[in-house]
Design a protein around this motif. Structure first.
Motif: not given
Length: 324
Positions: A105-134
């Motif tokens: 039902d939920v997955a932590f995904l990279s940006s490209r995988s998130a696009l694929k998940a939208e295309q294949l499963a109609n899933s969408r990103l709702y949260l993004a990760e923050v890192r100190k070295n970003y």
């Protein structure tokens, strides 16, 4: 109403469910659900039969003992949502397939995988990760890295800087890597050096693929490549050994690479989705934050707009000549 394989909605006496938006004293929106007794002639939502929510945590190079750490997060979320949460570990491809096949039902995904998940499963990103070295909080840089003693220099424009790479040996991370291939090749296309990914050999003298950040950087450290392209955070452990840090330097940066995020399948009811998002945001609190940082070294989760967050990678893929 379409019936999901994972959820069943039950409405008493054939009456409609009523939901509304209210605002707390702090001004933040909350979901309100009408709650009336069954003998009242008013809309009434009786119950919502929920099975286990399954979250996929993809393996990454800087994650260790991931199943145990993911299980700890699942226990926390289960208490917050008052329902069973199951943690699974697998790579990004497996995560997207699980969303598509309704096994997750939920997955932590990279940006490209998130696009694929939208295309294949109609899933969408709702949260993004923050890192100190970003560099951009929830976006980061793709970087061209050269030996510290390289004659290649950063010029006053991207075009002048990258022109120096003509005929050089380059170590990409992998053909599927965002910061290690897609964004740097997109930059080369935008600057007019190549028309797409299929003509790289017309610009570079030799091309190799390290397979991961560490091996791409090692090619530069060992003198096997003139330049490598990686994520900015790859200049630190565990990707680059501390003793090699002063052996390389950044030649050119490309900003705005979207950070990994948390995708939620469209089968998850809105009320449950909001409860889950709010529970995940509680991982930002100091008393819970170690659960989050232990996963992928991210320090915070932030709400993002799916389309806006992924727009840069869509544009980069188009430039490179890769279907999303």
């Amino acid at each position: 109403m379409q019936v999901s394989q994972k959820y069943s909605w039950y409405v008493s006496a054939g009456l409609l469910a009523l939901t509304g938006m209210v605002f707390s004293s702090l001004g933040s929106p909350q979901i309100a659900v009408a709650n009336f007794s069954e003998n009242q002639l008013t809309p009434h939502l009786v119950a919502q039969k929920i099975k286990t929510l399954t979250i996929v945590f993809p393996t990454r190079a800087d994650s260790t003992d991931l199943q145990n750490k993911a299980d700890n997060v699942a226990v926390f979320l289960s208490k917050e949502l008052k329902m069973p949460i199951k943690a699974q570990v697998g790579d990004d491809t497996a995560a997207v397939e699980s969303l598509r096949a309704n096994r997750a039902d939920v997955a932590f995904l990279s940006s490209r995988s998130a696009l694929k998940a939208e295309q294949l499963a109609n899933s969408r990103l709702y949260l993004a990760e923050v890192r100190k070295n970003y560099s951009g909080r929830y976006t980061y840089n793709s970087i061209f890295v050269v030996p510290s003693n390289s004659q290649l220099k950063s010029k006053n424009s991207p075009k002048a800087t990258l022109e120096q790479l003509r005929g050089k040996t380059i170590a990409f991370t992998s053909p599927t890597s965002g910061s290690g291939f897609i964004f740097p090749v997109s930059e080369l296309v935008k600057q007019g050096f190549v028309p797409n990914r299929d003509r790289l050999e017309n610009f570079f003298g030799k091309i190799s693929y390290g397979g991961n950040y560490s091996k791409a950087l090692d090619a530069v450290v060992r003198g096997q490549a003139d330049v490598a392209v990686v994520s900015e955070y790859a200049l630190f452990s565990p990707y680059l050994a501390a003793q090699n840090r002063d052996k390389v330097r950044i030649l050119h940066k490309i900003s705005g690479v979207p950070a990994h995020g948390i995708a939620i399948d469209d089968d998850v009811p809105v009320l449950i989705r909001e409860k889950l998002i709010n529970a995940l945001l509680k991982l930002n609190k100091s008393e819970n934050n170690q659960l989050l940082t232990s996963l992928y070294n991210s320090t915070e989760l932030v709400r993002i707009d799916h389309d806006r967050h992924l727009r840069p990678v869509k544009e980069a893929l188009k430039n490179v000549g890769i279907d999303p």
